[in-house]
Write a protein that holds these residues in place. Structure first.
Motif, PDB file in Angstrom:
ATOM      1  N   PHE A  80     -14.812   2.152  18.125  1.00  0.00           N
ATOM      2  CA  PHE A  80     -14.345   0.572  18.033  1.00  0.00           C
ATOM      3  C   PHE A  80     -14.204   0.212  19.240  1.00  0.00           C
TER       4      PHE A  80
ATOM      5  N   ILE B 420      -9.562  -5.159   0.898  1.00  0.00           N
ATOM      6  CA  ILE B 420      -8.051  -4.979   1.525  1.00  0.00           C
ATOM      7  C   ILE B 420      -7.358  -6.083   1.739  1.00  0.00           C
ATOM      8  N   LEU B 424      -4.707  -8.380  -0.600  1.00  0.00           N
ATOM      9  CA  LEU B 424      -3.274  -8.539   0.100  1.00  0.00           C
ATOM     10  C   LEU B 424      -3.109 -10.109   0.014  1.00  0.00           C
TER      11      LEU B 424
ATOM     12  N   ARG C  15       7.121  -8.691 -12.381  1.00  0.00           N
ATOM     13  CA  ARG C  15       7.779  -8.782 -10.851  1.00  0.00           C
ATOM     14  C   ARG C  15       7.633  -7.573 -10.285  1.00  0.00           C
ATOM     15  N   LEU C  18       4.199  -6.865  -9.572  1.00  0.00           N
ATOM     16  CA  LEU C  18       3.676  -7.646  -8.369  1.00  0.00           C
ATOM     17  C   LEU C  18       4.002  -6.993  -7.142  1.00  0.00           C
ATOM     18  N   ASN C  19       5.469  -6.858  -7.008  1.00  0.00           N
ATOM     19  CA  ASN C  19       5.944  -6.140  -5.804  1.00  0.00           C
ATOM     20  C   ASN C  19       5.503  -4.840  -5.292  1.00  0.00           C
ATOM     21  N   LEU C  21       2.484  -3.899  -6.145  1.00  0.00           N
ATOM     22  CA  LEU C  21       1.086  -4.337  -5.760  1.00  0.00           C
ATOM     23  C   LEU C  21       0.986  -4.852  -4.253  1.00  0.00           C
ATOM     24  N   LEU C  22       1.928  -5.563  -3.849  1.00  0.00           N
ATOM     25  CA  LEU C  22       2.130  -6.262  -2.731  1.00  0.00           C
ATOM     26  C   LEU C  22       2.366  -4.977  -1.642  1.00  0.00           C
ATOM     27  N   SER C  25      -0.888  -2.990  -1.148  1.00  0.00           N
ATOM     28  CA  SER C  25      -1.816  -3.523  -0.393  1.00  0.00           C
ATOM     29  C   SER C  25      -1.453  -3.755   1.051  1.00  0.00           C
ATOM     30  N   THR C  26      -0.099  -4.055   1.206  1.00  0.00           N
ATOM     31  CA  THR C  26       0.293  -3.901   2.727  1.00  0.00           C
ATOM     32  C   THR C  26      -0.012  -2.661   2.986  1.00  0.00           C
ATOM     33  N   ALA C  28      -2.181  -0.349   2.287  1.00  0.00           N
ATOM     34  CA  ALA C  28      -3.759  -0.100   2.596  1.00  0.00           C
ATOM     35  C   ALA C  28      -4.255  -1.177   3.855  1.00  0.00           C
ATOM     36  N   TRP C  29      -3.392  -2.209   3.924  1.00  0.00           N
ATOM     37  CA  TRP C  29      -3.868  -3.096   5.056  1.00  0.00           C
ATOM     38  C   TRP C  29      -3.440  -2.437   6.337  1.00  0.00           C
ATOM     39  N   SER C  32      -6.095   0.272   7.294  1.00  0.00           N
ATOM     40  CA  SER C  32      -7.166  -0.273   7.746  1.00  0.00           C
ATOM     41  C   SER C  32      -7.239  -0.936   9.188  1.00  0.00           C
ATOM     42  N   VAL C  33      -5.716  -1.357   9.455  1.00  0.00           N
ATOM     43  CA  VAL C  33      -5.915  -1.719  11.105  1.00  0.00           C
ATOM     44  C   VAL C  33      -5.291  -0.437  11.941  1.00  0.00           C
ATOM     45  N   TYR C  35      -6.211   2.610  11.400  1.00  0.00           N
ATOM     46  CA  TYR C  35      -7.507   3.557  11.586  1.00  0.00           C
ATOM     47  C   TYR C  35      -8.271   3.394  12.803  1.00  0.00           C
ATOM     48  N   PRO C  36      -8.631   2.214  12.866  1.00  0.00           N
ATOM     49  CA  PRO C  36      -9.654   2.090  14.182  1.00  0.00           C
ATOM     50  C   PRO C  36      -8.910   2.087  15.575  1.00  0.00           C
ATOM     51  N   ILE C  37      -7.375   1.571  15.458  1.00  0.00           N
ATOM     52  CA  ILE C  37      -6.896   1.732  16.427  1.00  0.00           C
ATOM     53  C   ILE C  37      -6.525   3.091  16.935  1.00  0.00           C
TER      54      ILE C  37
END
Lengths: 354, 436, 152
Positions: A80, B420, B424, C15, C18-19, C21-22, C25-26, C28-29, C32-33, C35-37
């Motif tokens: 990466f 993703i 979000l 609600r 939604l929370n 899900l938020l 997804s946070t 998961a995000w 995804s950040v 993992y590469p780092i």
């Protein structure tokens, strides 16, 4: 549990004030509210720059014999690494772009007037620092393009009247662009500038928080009850975050589709490759300097251009101090349009010409 | 000094009775005080002949006009050295009189001896260059050209045909007619001439063939001065086609390993015993092209195959060897080609593959080696080199595949992260909506 | 149950969803950040970015009057141990057509198999096609160990 933690902290640091401040902070809602976000986007890109910059520092080795090789190593060997480098390069460009948009919207909304003079000035300094970041960072991979772009860029500095030769020597760490220049640019890029930038950014943000968002001129004619606001937290904040996710995705897309290239290693004895061109945000100045005739009246064209840009930049940054708070909106409109047209026109011309 | 110089000019020329010791002294002086480049006509070697002929020269190609570039002129050697006459006299009749030894344009058959007067004189030549060779005339008379000249054929090349007449330059000057790059066209002046060559019963297409050959391309297109040109195989002054037995040694000057392996292997002995020419039997001579694997084939329908030129299709053992060697080389080159294409593909997708490029070079080296060991005509000796090359190529192929895999991996990764981030963004949007 | 109560219940459920899900997804995000780092932080196998110096081996590994090919970064190098006992090193790439050269004990020379090019033990091209000498490398001996580096 949450409340316990809050109390624990509040007892020690009295954050109640801060929380109440945040709760009361509000953002005006009107047709041009979208422009409130660009400062935040620029800041987001700066955060990415700090993170990706630190990551690059783990493998980057400054020095004539190692800089290019280490960047090659980062892009080819480190997992990466290509992504981190491309993100760092793209995010830099997007940061400057966002900052430009932020600045011009503030200008057209005339938000630089009393009481926000110092906010404008610190913002101006931040933009210059950002461009300095770009200039110093460009040399660090020590490739052919960077080498010659830096040579040309610093040459221009050398033409400044009186202090030029001295500034050139100070900047290059010698008469020519060498490994010494690389060391200096590295130090400036990773130590001096981040420190300065963070300091001034903190002041800039402090001013913004203290004074709140500027309200548009038209609101003076609207009754107080008819003005609509949005709470900063969580409403505006969430919108900020939403935009950041979009910005991050755009960044990833750019980094993957157009990864940064490395090219050939810098060779001081090679002849300059064709199409040496600075980064786009310097292009309007570069193109202007190319267009100025060699002699204008009693002055050398290049000196005139450089002095002109120096005076212009100073005037722009110090704008609130001389233009006054009673300046008419048509005046700022005309000035702003001319400046934008000039910058955009020259940049486009610069791209077509080369 | 001035007087000595004048005296030397007067007496210079090996025709003079007492020239030997003077020349020795003169040569030494010349060596010690070389003439400055582009010396004026007063200082140059032409004397009055040069001055007068230059004045009356009709064009730039006239003898006097071109003589300023000549090495003899640059060494202050004038016209009278070859043409005789008195170069100090202002009167043309006197200067070009028989009494002054004027001979005009020498006859063709006299040219070698005329040049040899000085060039075969070691003591004289040493004055200009301590390691100068003086065997050119001797060599020349052993050449086909020289022998024919002696037998009265004046159509053959003499010194001036290759070295030019009045514009003779040293061999290391690119403008010289005998500079390596210019040799093919210099020889071609006669050897491309169909009418002239057919009168000797020899072909006139050698230069054409050579130009298209691997050597000709290396020399004329890549400007590799080490690539052999006509004289490197045929000799310079003793130009003669190499004999059957010596062909392999001529080629072996550069292709040493091939020659060594060939000579020490089974084929070498057979060729020697039967007095068959080595290398050229398969590779031809002037039109040598880049050899390919297709040359080894026992297939009668294979136009490029060469084995059947001598072997019968039923020779069992040679057939097996040929098939085995061909298979090894085919696998090697096919794997290499696949690897190279893969790396190129990855590179065009913007991937970093400099490591694979380095290994490809290694594989190329192994291909060279395998082709070299082909000359053992022993599949077992070639095998390890070919297998090693195939192995390296396979590794490169894997690297290329990994790079291409990475390329898609990046895009898939981006797609996932986009998914993703979109999720979000959408939930954030819904959250914002629910707050309003 | 009144209709307004069921409406608020639905709203609450929405609600909560939604929370959740938020949050998901946070998370998961963040993966995804990070993992590469994390991958980026793990040093690659060859932990050095460039080769400016290589340890070739011990003095005793090399016989007198011999030459050894070694890997110098991405180029081959040749280490000579002369009959006099000197160690010398060059890039082993022939200056003619980039074949790899070797030491020939019988000639006492560096030799290129491709076109019979010869270099002396100083790397100077002495016969055959090579147009230039071999590019020299620096040999440093520390104790018993031999290091080869680029010439300063």
């Amino acid at each position: 549990m949450k409340e316990k933690l809050y109390h624990w902290i509040d007892e020690r640091f009295q954050i109640g004030n801060l929380v109440r401040f945040m709760q009361h902070k509000r953002v005006p809602m009107h047709g041009k509210s979208i422009f409130y976000y660009f400062g935040g986007i620029a800041m987001f890109f700066f955060t990415i720059q700090v993170i990706s910059g630190i990551l690059l520092l783990l493998y980057y080795k400054p020095g004539e014999a190692t800089a290019y090789e280490s960047v090659q190593f980062i892009t080819s060997e480190v997992e990466f690494g290509w992504l981190v480098r491309s993100i760092h390069a793209w995010s830099a460009n997007l940061m400057i772009l966002a900052a430009f948009i932020h600045m011009f919207t503030v200008f057209f909304e005339r938000a630089f007037r009393m009481p926000r003079e110092l906010t404008w000035i610190t913002g101006g300094i931040l933009l210059m620092l950002g461009m300095g970041f770009g200039f110093s960072g460009y040399l660090l991979p020590w490739n052919e393009l960077a080498y010659f772009a830096t040579k040309v860029g610093t040459d221009i500095m050398g033409a400044i009247p009186l202090i030029g030769p001295f500034a050139l020597k100070l900047l290059r760490g010698g008469e020519d662009v060498t490994g010494a220049t690389l060391s200096r640019f590295f130090a400036v890029h990773v130590a001096v500038m981040p420190a300065l930038f963070t300091l001034i950014l903190s002041i800039h943000l402090l001013f913004v928080q203290r004074q709140g968002m500027s309200e548009p001129d038209e609101w003076k004619e609207i009754k107080e009850g008819d003005r609509r606001y949005m709470p900063f937290f969580p409403h505006f904040m969430l919108r900020d975050v939403l935009l950041w996710t979009v910005a991050l995705n755009v960044l990833a897309l750019l980094a993957i589709l157009w990864p940064s290239e490395l090219g050939l290693k810098a060779d001081p004895f090679a002849s300059a490759p064709a199409g040496i061109r600075p980064e786009w945000y310097f292009l309007f100045m570069f193109q202007t300097l190319k267009l100025i005739p060699p002699h204008v009246l009693f002055m050398e064209g290049e000196i005139l251009g450089i002095v002109g840009f120096g005076v212009g930049a100073a005037a722009w940054v110090l704008l609130p101090l001389w233009i006054g708070s009673k300046v008419k909106s048509t005046t700022t409109g005309i000035i702003g349009t001319l400046v934008v047209l000039y910058i955009v026109g020259m940049t486009v011309w610069g791209y077509i010409a080369s | 000094m001035e007087r000595i110089g004048l005296m030397m000019k007067k007496t210079l020329g090996p025709g003079n009775v007492s020239w030997k010791w003077i020349l020795l002294a003169a040569g030494m002086l010349f060596a010690a005080f070389p003439a400055p480049a582009g010396a004026g006509e007063e200082e140059g070697g032409g004397g009055t002949c040069y001055a007068c002929h230059l004045e009356n020269a009709e064009d730039a190609d006239s003898p006097a006009s071109s003589f300023a570039d000549d090495i003899h002129y640059r060494r202050r050697l004038g016209c009278s050295g070859c043409h005789g006459g008195d170069s100090t006299s202002d009167d043309p009749d006197e200067a070009m009189s028989e009494e002054a030894g004027f001979i005009g344009a020498p006859d063709r058959e006299d040219i070698p001896a005329l040049c040899g007067k000085c060039h075969s004189n070691l003591e004289y030549m040493r004055g200009f260059n301590p390691s100068a060779r003086t065997d050119q005339m001797e060599e020349y008379f052993t050449s086909v050209h020289g022998k024919r000249l002696v037998s009265g054929d004046t159509n053959v090349a003499t010194c001036a045909d290759c070295h030019d007449v009045h514009k003779i330059r040293p061999v290391d000057e690119p403008k010289s007619s005998v500079y390596p790059l210019n040799i093919p066209s210099t020889c071609g002046k006669c050897h491309r001439n169909e009418t002239l060559m057919s009168s000797y019963g020899i072909p006139s297409d050698q230069v054409k063939h050579y130009t298209q050959s691997v050597h000709g391309k290396a020399l004329l297109e890549k400007h590799d001065l080490s690539a052999p040109t006509c004289n490197d195989c045929h000799g310079n002054h003793g130009a003669t086609p190499p004999g059957v037995e010596s062909v392999a040694y001529v080629c072996g000057m550069c292709h040493a390993t091939e020659n060594e392996l060939f000579q020490s292997g089974p084929k070498g002995k057979i060729f020697r015993d039967r007095k068959m020419p080595g290398c050229v039997s398969c590779h031809t001579h002037h039109e040598i092209s880049h050899p390919t694997e297709k040359m080894i084939s026992f297939d009668e329908n294979d136009t490029e195959g060469l084995c059947l030129k001598c072997h019968s299709p039923n020779d069992e053992k040679p057939r097996k060897t040929a098939i085995a060697m061909r298979a090894l080389l085919d696998t090697l080159t096919a794997t290499y080609a696949a690897a190279e294409a893969k790396v190129l593909d990855a590179e065009q997708r913007g991937m970093e593959v400099s490591g694979a490029h380095y290994m490809l070079k290694d594989a190329t080296q192994k291909i060279f080696q395998s082709r070299t060991y082909l000359h053992t005509f022993n599949a077992d000796e070639m095998k390890p080199h070919a297998l090693e090359g195939t192995e390296i190529s396979k590794k490169v192929l894997a690297l290329g595949e990994k790079a291409i895999h990475d390329y898609y991996y990046r895009r898939r990764g981006f797609a996932i992260s986009t998914l993703i981030l979109s999720l979000l963004a959408v939930t954030l949007y819904l959250k914002i909506r629910s707050l309003d | 149950m009144s209709s307004s109560e069921s409406a608020t219940g639905k709203l609450k459920a929405r609600r909560r969803f939604l929370n959740a899900l938020l949050g998901a997804s946070t998370a998961a995000w963040l993966v995804s950040v990070f993992y590469p780092i994390t991958k980026y932080l793990i040093p690659p196998e060859s932990a050095e970015s460039n080769v400016s110096s290589v340890k070739v081996g011990k003095k005793s590994d090399f016989k007198r009057d011999s030459g050894t090919i070694f890997k110098f970064g991405r180029k081959p190098g040749i280490l000579l141990h002369t009959s006099e006992g000197d160690f010398r090193a060059f890039y082993a790439t022939c200056t003619h057509l980039q074949c790899t050269v070797q030491y020939r004990q019988d000639f006492g020379m560096i030799w290129c198999a491709c076109h019979n090019g010869k270099y002396d033990l100083n790397g100077v091209n002495v016969s055959g096609p090579p147009p230039r000498p071999l590019e020299p490398l620096q040999v440093t001996i520390k104790g018993d160990e031999i290091f080869v580096s680029v010439q300063a």
